[in-house]
Motif scaffolding. Structure first.
Motif, PDB file in Angstrom:
ATOM      1  N   SER A  83       0.826  -1.214   0.000  1.00 20.06           N
ATOM      2  CA  SER A  83       0.000   0.000   0.000  1.00 20.06           C
ATOM      3  C   SER A  83       0.861   1.266   0.000  1.00 20.06           C
ATOM      4  N   VAL A  84       2.166   1.113   0.291  1.00 20.90           N
ATOM      5  CA  VAL A  84       3.052   2.286   0.190  1.00 20.90           C
ATOM      6  C   VAL A  84       3.544   2.364  -1.252  1.00 20.90           C
ATOM      7  N   ASP A  85       2.700   2.939  -2.079  1.00 22.95           N
ATOM      8  CA  ASP A  85       2.974   3.059  -3.509  1.00 22.95           C
ATOM      9  C   ASP A  85       2.303   4.353  -3.968  1.00 22.95           C
ATOM     10  N   SER A  86       3.109   5.305  -4.366  1.00 18.89           N
ATOM     11  CA  SER A  86       2.557   6.630  -4.676  1.00 18.89           C
ATOM     12  C   SER A  86       1.520   6.593  -5.795  1.00 18.89           C
ATOM     13  N   SER A  87       1.642   5.614  -6.695  1.00 25.86           N
ATOM     14  CA  SER A  87       0.711   5.588  -7.830  1.00 25.86           C
ATOM     15  C   SER A  87      -0.699   5.138  -7.418  1.00 25.86           C
ATOM     16  N   MET A  88      -0.846   4.638  -6.173  1.00 27.80           N
ATOM     17  CA  MET A  88      -2.160   4.153  -5.725  1.00 27.80           C
ATOM     18  C   MET A  88      -3.068   5.273  -5.222  1.00 27.80           C
ATOM     19  N   TYR A  89      -2.480   6.433  -4.919  1.00 31.61           N
ATOM     20  CA  TYR A  89      -3.275   7.531  -4.344  1.00 31.61           C
ATOM     21  C   TYR A  89      -3.200   8.772  -5.242  1.00 31.61           C
ATOM     22  N   PRO A  90      -4.321   9.241  -5.767  1.00 28.89           N
ATOM     23  CA  PRO A  90      -4.276  10.394  -6.679  1.00 28.89           C
ATOM     24  C   PRO A  90      -3.474  11.598  -6.147  1.00 28.89           C
ATOM     25  N   PRO A  91      -3.563  11.939  -4.843  1.00 28.98           N
ATOM     26  CA  PRO A  91      -2.783  13.107  -4.392  1.00 28.98           C
ATOM     27  C   PRO A  91      -1.274  12.903  -4.479  1.00 28.98           C
ATOM     28  N   LEU A  92      -0.832  11.636  -4.469  1.00 31.81           N
ATOM     29  CA  LEU A  92       0.610  11.341  -4.532  1.00 31.81           C
ATOM     30  C   LEU A  92       1.053  10.919  -5.932  1.00 31.81           C
ATOM     31  N   ALA A  93       0.084  10.593  -6.776  1.00 29.45           N
ATOM     32  CA  ALA A  93       0.407  10.026  -8.088  1.00 29.45           C
ATOM     33  C   ALA A  93       0.908  11.104  -9.047  1.00 29.45           C
ATOM     34  N   MET A  94       2.191  11.009  -9.368  1.00 28.36           N
ATOM     35  CA  MET A  94       2.778  12.008 -10.267  1.00 28.36           C
ATOM     36  C   MET A  94       2.517  11.671 -11.725  1.00 28.36           C
ATOM     37  N   GLY A  95       2.202  10.410 -11.963  1.00 31.68           N
ATOM     38  CA  GLY A  95       1.867   9.996 -13.333  1.00 31.68           C
ATOM     39  C   GLY A  95       3.064   9.982 -14.258  1.00 31.68           C
ATOM     40  N   ALA A  96       2.766   9.922 -15.530  1.00 25.99           N
ATOM     41  CA  ALA A  96       3.826   9.918 -16.538  1.00 25.99           C
ATOM     42  C   ALA A  96       4.048  11.346 -17.027  1.00 25.99           C
ATOM     43  N   PHE A  97       5.143  11.533 -17.733  1.00 27.22           N
ATOM     44  CA  PHE A  97       5.429  12.861 -18.270  1.00 27.22           C
ATOM     45  C   PHE A  97       4.387  13.233 -19.327  1.00 27.22           C
ATOM     46  N   SER A  98       3.958  14.486 -19.292  1.00 26.98           N
ATOM     47  CA  SER A  98       3.044  14.955 -20.332  1.00 26.98           C
ATOM     48  C   SER A  98       3.411  16.391 -20.692  1.00 26.98           C
ATOM     49  N   LYS A  99       2.906  16.855 -21.813  1.00 22.70           N
ATOM     50  CA  LYS A  99       3.273  18.202 -22.282  1.00 22.70           C
ATOM     51  C   LYS A  99       2.841  19.290 -21.300  1.00 22.70           C
ATOM     52  N   GLU A 100       1.713  19.038 -20.596  1.00 24.39           N
ATOM     53  CA  GLU A 100       1.203  20.043 -19.638  1.00 24.39           C
ATOM     54  C   GLU A 100       2.226  20.315 -18.546  1.00 24.39           C
ATOM     55  N   LYS A 101       3.012  19.284 -18.234  1.00 22.63           N
ATOM     56  CA  LYS A 101       3.976  19.428 -17.148  1.00 22.63           C
ATOM     57  C   LYS A 101       5.076  20.443 -17.490  1.00 22.63           C
ATOM     58  N   THR A 102       5.345  20.632 -18.773  1.00 24.50           N
ATOM     59  CA  THR A 102       6.422  21.546 -19.155  1.00 24.50           C
ATOM     60  C   THR A 102       6.073  23.005 -18.871  1.00 24.50           C
ATOM     61  N   SER A 103       4.771  23.306 -18.717  1.00 25.73           N
ATOM     62  CA  SER A 103       4.413  24.704 -18.456  1.00 25.73           C
ATOM     63  C   SER A 103       4.235  24.975 -16.952  1.00 25.73           C
ATOM     64  N   TYR A 104       4.504  23.971 -16.134  1.00 26.90           N
ATOM     65  CA  TYR A 104       4.374  24.112 -14.678  1.00 26.90           C
ATOM     66  C   TYR A 104       5.315  25.219 -14.190  1.00 26.90           C
ATOM     67  N   ASP A 105       4.792  26.160 -13.430  1.00 28.25           N
ATOM     68  CA  ASP A 105       5.616  27.272 -12.939  1.00 28.25           C
ATOM     69  C   ASP A 105       5.007  27.840 -11.659  1.00 28.25           C
ATOM     70  N   LEU A 106       5.764  27.780 -10.579  1.00 32.23           N
ATOM     71  CA  LEU A 106       5.251  28.279  -9.293  1.00 32.23           C
ATOM     72  C   LEU A 106       5.125  29.795  -9.278  1.00 32.23           C
ATOM     73  N   PHE A 107       5.871  30.463 -10.164  1.00 22.75           N
ATOM     74  CA  PHE A 107       5.893  31.922 -10.150  1.00 22.75           C
ATOM     75  C   PHE A 107       4.763  32.538 -10.980  1.00 22.75           C
ATOM     76  N   VAL A 108       4.085  31.720 -11.737  1.00 26.38           N
ATOM     77  CA  VAL A 108       2.994  32.229 -12.570  1.00 26.38           C
ATOM     78  C   VAL A 108       1.666  31.704 -12.023  1.00 26.38           C
ATOM     79  N   GLU A 109       0.763  32.615 -11.754  1.00 28.27           N
ATOM     80  CA  GLU A 109      -0.499  32.207 -11.154  1.00 28.27           C
ATOM     81  C   GLU A 109      -1.275  31.257 -12.077  1.00 28.27           C
TER      82      GLU A 109
END
Lengths: 178, 211
Positions: A83-109
């Motif tokens: 049960s200690v597997d991050s992919s089992m819980y949506p809040p912890l599941a980082m998933g696979a790489f996707s194009k949306e991830k490239t625009s992730y930016d903490l400095f932009v609202e």
């Protein structure tokens, strides 16, 4: 007497060859630096995920020490911490790489929603064994050998894996970790 | 009549030699300049990597779980107001994020700017998400061990069954940490104002092992 004809071309070729060698090694050194920096980043990303896995495992061990011991005492087979597997819980599941991830930016609202991640990955407990128990004195303690793994996915040719192995000692009835 | 010998180097030949030499060296110097710039870029990236690692190491292994508070940027303070922890935060947080972190009312903001020795500017920020997904959530985080002979439901626990509420009035045991270090490859330029600014990210999940 030695003829001097054609001497210039030897000098020019030698000169050109020397310059080419210098430039080649400089270019190679720069591309090595770029490669090493990238590798360091992926390695670090996997490293912190592996430590996240170890902390998650220790947390579960701290919360459920008796249940964990019972699993081994009652001859449970396999890995008790599946049960200690991050992919089992949506809040912890980082998933696979996707194009949306490239625009992730903490400095932009709006570019870093709570349920999103800047890269993909997962962690899990690979193996867990009861290493030994100590119950001759008042304090009953169990030692577990824990192996966790992590992998990150930053896109094509941008993945890295890491693993950690630790022996953790826990008090069976209080959950105190050593 | 005086006869001149035709051997020797004429002015035109010397000029021609210089021209050829110049044509050969021009691309070499261009390459060298580019190479120095590239090396500088890698240096800047290395500084960013090193800072991100320092921030994440401090968060994951040194700062108590309770002190890292939800938000973008996250807030850092000790809800228990322990002297030793307060002193540690006063030293560590500005070193991690640079200038502009506060404190304001005893609370640090995990968002700062710093400049490296070569004059490049970097911004560092931390986002924290409380993963308080208890039994009331549609995606609860559960802790379970399959004990042989026992009903799986008896050894499966939601967060709110395992802990009391934290300082933020939440049933929470794991926090998601995202660190971003952003920098500009133009010397002295604030990465916030540079549309070509580069970034690197580190993600970690910190479990509450404090008590």
């Amino acid at each position: 007497m030695m003829k001097k004809k054609g001497f210039a071309i030897v000098v020019v070729l030698f000169f050109a060859f020397s310059i080419a060698i210098i430039l080649f090694f400089m270019a190679q050194s720069n591309s090595n630096l770029a490669f090493q920096n990238k590798q360091t980043i992926y390695q670090m990303q996997a490293y912190y995920l592996a430590h996240s896995a170890m902390q998650h495992t220790k947390l579960q061990l701290k919360l459920l020490p008796k249940e964990t011991y019972d699993f081994f005492a009652l001859n449970g087979s396999g890995n008790p911490y599946q049960s200690v597997d991050s992919s089992m819980y949506p809040p912890l599941a980082m998933g696979a790489f996707s194009k949306e991830k490239t625009s992730y930016d903490l400095f932009v609202e709006g570019k870093a929603p709570d349920d999103q991640f800047p890269y993909g990955g997962k962690y899990w407990v690979e193996d867990m064994k009861l290493h030994g128990s100590h119950d001759l004195m008042k304090m009953v303690q169990d030692g577990y050998r824990i192996k966790v793994k992590s992998t990150i996915d930053g896109g094509r040719n941008k993945s890295f894996e890491d693993e950690l192995e630790e022996v953790v000692i826990v008090s069976r009835f209080t959950g105190g970790l050593n | 009549m005086i006869k001149f010998r035709s051997s020797g180097i004429t002015f035109v030949e010397v000029m021609l030699a210089f021209l050829i030499l110049g044509m050969v060296f021009l691309p070499i110097f261009t390459f060298l300049t580019g190479s120095v710039k590239e090396t500088e870029k890698f240096y800047v990236e290395t500084v960013a990597i090193s800072r991100a690692k320092f921030i994440m190491d401090t968060l994951m292994f040194q700062i108590p779980w309770r002190c890292i508070r939800h938000g973008n940027p996250a807030k850092i303070d000790d809800p228990l107001l322990t002297d030793g922890v307060d002193d540690f935060l006063a030293k560590a947080v500005p070193k991690m994020f640079g200038d502009g972190v506060g404190p304001s009312g005893g609370v640090y903001t995990a968002d700062g700017i710093f400049t490296c020795r070569k004059g490049f500017k970097y911004r560092a920020r931390l986002k924290v998400v409380d993963l308080d997904y208890d039994s009331t959530s549609s995606n609860p985080i559960v802790f379970s061990v399959p004990v042989p002979g026992k009903d799986p439901d008896d050894t499966r626990f939601d967060i709110n069954k395992l802990t009391s509420k934290d300082a933020d009035d939440k049933y929470n045991l794991i926090k998601k940490l995202v660190v971003q270090v952003k920098w500009s490859n133009s010397k002295g330029k604030d990465p916030k104002d540079d549309k070509y600014a580069r970034s690197l990210f580190l993600v970690g999940f910190k479990s509450n092992l404090d008590n």
